[in-house]
Design a protein around this motif. Structure first.
Motif, mmCIF file in Angstrom:
data_model
loop_
_atom_site.group_PDB
_atom_site.id
_atom_site.type_symbol
_atom_site.label_atom_id
_atom_site.label_comp_id
_atom_site.label_asym_id
_atom_site.label_seq_id
_atom_site.Cartn_x
_atom_site.Cartn_y
_atom_site.Cartn_z
ATOM 1 N N SER A 49 0.013 5.912 5.961
ATOM 2 C CA SER A 49 1.393 6.363 5.721
ATOM 3 C C SER A 49 2.067 6.837 6.995
ATOM 4 O O SER A 49 3.301 6.818 7.095
ATOM 5 C CB SER A 49 1.402 7.483 4.682
ATOM 6 N N VAL A 59 4.371 12.441 -0.844
ATOM 7 C CA VAL A 59 3.824 11.184 -1.349
ATOM 8 C C VAL A 59 4.012 11.120 -2.858
ATOM 9 O O VAL A 59 3.505 11.956 -3.602
ATOM 10 C CB VAL A 59 2.330 11.042 -1.001
ATOM 11 N N LYS A 109 3.087 5.752 -2.624
ATOM 12 C CA LYS A 109 1.767 5.127 -2.577
ATOM 13 C C LYS A 109 1.624 4.208 -3.784
ATOM 14 O O LYS A 109 1.826 4.615 -4.924
ATOM 15 C CB LYS A 109 0.679 6.206 -2.599
ATOM 16 N N ILE A 110 1.271 2.966 -3.503
ATOM 17 C CA ILE A 110 1.170 1.979 -4.589
ATOM 18 C C ILE A 110 -0.270 1.967 -5.110
ATOM 19 O O ILE A 110 -1.202 1.799 -4.344
ATOM 20 C CB ILE A 110 1.566 0.585 -4.081
ATOM 21 N N ALA A 137 0.831 -1.208 0.000
ATOM 22 C CA ALA A 137 0.000 0.000 0.000
ATOM 23 C C ALA A 137 0.862 1.253 0.000
ATOM 24 O O ALA A 137 0.663 2.164 -0.798
ATOM 25 C CB ALA A 137 -0.941 0.005 1.198
ATOM 26 N N TYR A 138 1.832 1.303 0.915
ATOM 27 C CA TYR A 138 2.784 2.412 0.997
ATOM 28 C C TYR A 138 4.171 1.836 1.252
ATOM 29 O O TYR A 138 4.338 0.920 2.064
ATOM 30 C CB TYR A 138 2.443 3.375 2.144
ATOM 31 N N SER A 150 8.215 2.906 2.217
ATOM 32 C CA SER A 150 9.093 3.945 2.742
ATOM 33 C C SER A 150 10.437 3.927 2.024
ATOM 34 O O SER A 150 10.998 2.850 1.768
ATOM 35 C CB SER A 150 9.317 3.717 4.244
ATOM 36 N N GLU A 152 4.642 14.972 4.942
ATOM 37 C CA GLU A 152 5.125 13.886 4.107
ATOM 38 C C GLU A 152 5.027 14.266 2.634
ATOM 39 O O GLU A 152 4.192 15.074 2.235
ATOM 40 C CB GLU A 152 4.348 12.595 4.373
ATOM 41 N N GLU A 167 3.400 8.695 -6.196
ATOM 42 C CA GLU A 167 2.487 7.618 -6.552
ATOM 43 C C GLU A 167 3.082 6.720 -7.635
ATOM 44 O O GLU A 167 3.739 7.191 -8.562
ATOM 45 C CB GLU A 167 1.143 8.185 -7.018
ATOM 46 N N VAL A 198 7.318 8.892 1.097
ATOM 47 C CA VAL A 198 6.681 7.587 0.939
ATOM 48 C C VAL A 198 6.164 7.466 -0.489
ATOM 49 O O VAL A 198 5.918 8.454 -1.169
ATOM 50 C CB VAL A 198 5.518 7.383 1.937
#
Length: 331
Positions: free
Chosen positions: A118, A304, A330-331, A40-41, A43, A302, A306, A328
């Motif tokens: 996250s 993010v 995001k998947i 899902a996320y 790092s 953060e 994608e 991070v």
């Protein structure tokens, strides 16, 4: 098919996209006692640069032509393990794969109703724990003292500065842009902040912003920035060596000021650490961070990115200072 990111070769100096390889493999199926996870996320963190080199360290290096691994939040999409159900979210060290199977060892369930998923990779994860434990176990800041944080706009630094404020310190941050400097004072409550890219004399800048000297230094960068902070340390000051990103891509041993005489003259403590040194204190630290977050005493920032395929680019952007807080994917 299942996308996988492997280490294609060991970088020399600064890593590049050619050091990574995006491949595919068959999507796995869980056996008895296993769970199927979907990322899902993910790092990305500076310490990973060290694991890309085949050198002795506190953690084993990545293997060439094998998947890279790091902290990630994943969803359980199929379970043949009585401890997990489909729909659970977990956090732990996982391979850079879209899908993977696990027996569940080392994974911890997380609740998206308590905090964004996250956040378990940042302020409620290793970065928050690193800031809290570095200060509580080594820095031991006292009310009225001055705390300086380098890499202050990053994931660990921004939390360390906020904790310093909660504990009654004057907090000065060091970051790499006017935008980051402004955010430190306006959003995270730092008393002052310094842009190292527009500062010719860091020692003088620290002296101007820390009129009573520096009692605690939370160091995430090392190098010339830290040389300037060291010159302003007070007697019995504490230097927390958390990171040294300024030198992670060096191809030779750096030279610089020798610190031994300073440590002796000022009776300073200078200690390096990794957060795993204090694993037994994780539950207490996590509880305190969650309480402060719930009381809105802590804020987190953060960046993010994608897309699974963009994990390597997000990692490389860390060394360009393109992140604002925790980075991070995001998947």
């Amino acid at each position: 098919m299942n996308q996988v990111i492997t280490l294609a070769k060991r970088p020399v100096g600064k890593p590049s996209m050619s050091d990574f390889s995006l491949t595919t493999e068959d999507k796995p199926s869980p056996a008895d006692g296993e769970i199927l996870l979907h990322a899902a996320y993910v790092s990305v963190d500076p310490y990973m640069r060290g694991r890309m080199s085949d050198a002795e360290s506190y953690i084993h290096p990545f293997e060439v032509n094998k998947p890279i691994e790091g902290l990630a939040v994943a969803e359980v999409v199929e379970s043949k393990n009585s401890d997990f159900e489909a729909g659970d979210f977990v956090v732990g060290f996982l391979a850079w794969k879209e899908y993977q199977v696990s027996q569940g060892k080392g994974l911890r369930k997380v609740d998206a109703d308590i905090a964004p998923l996250s956040a378990y990779l940042g302020i409620l994860g290793m970065t928050g724990l690193t800031a809290y434990l570095g200060l509580s176990e080594i820095g031991k800041p006292q009310e009225g003292e001055t705390l300086v944080v380098s890499g202050a706009a990053g994931a660990v630094g921004s939390v360390a500065g906020q904790i310093g404020k909660i504990q009654g310190c004057r907090v000065v941050g060091i970051a790499g842009s006017d935008e980051k400097v402004a955010k430190l004072t306006s959003e995270f409550g730092f008393d002052a902040a310094i842009n190292y890219n527009t500062t010719d004399d860091m020692a003088t800048a620290i002296a101007e912003n820390c009129p009573d000297g520096v009692d605690v230094y939370f160091d995430n960068v090392a190098g010339e920035i830290s040389d300037g902070v060291h010159q302003n340390m007070n007697r019995f000051g504490r230097i927390i060596n958390c990171g040294a990103i300024s030198g992670y891509n060096d191809t030779s041993v750096p030279t610089g000021p020798r610190v031994e005489m300073m440590l002796i003259k000022k009776s300073l403590l200078m200690q390096g650490f990794i957060v795993g040194n204090y694993e037994d204190k994780f539950p207490k630290a996590s509880k305190q961070l969650a309480e402060w977050l719930g009381e809105e005493k802590l804020k987190f920032s953060e960046t993010v990115v994608e897309g699974f395929e963009n994990i390597p680019k997000a990692f490389l952007d860390l060394f360009e200072g393109k992140n604002r807080g925790k980075m991070v994917v995001k998947i």
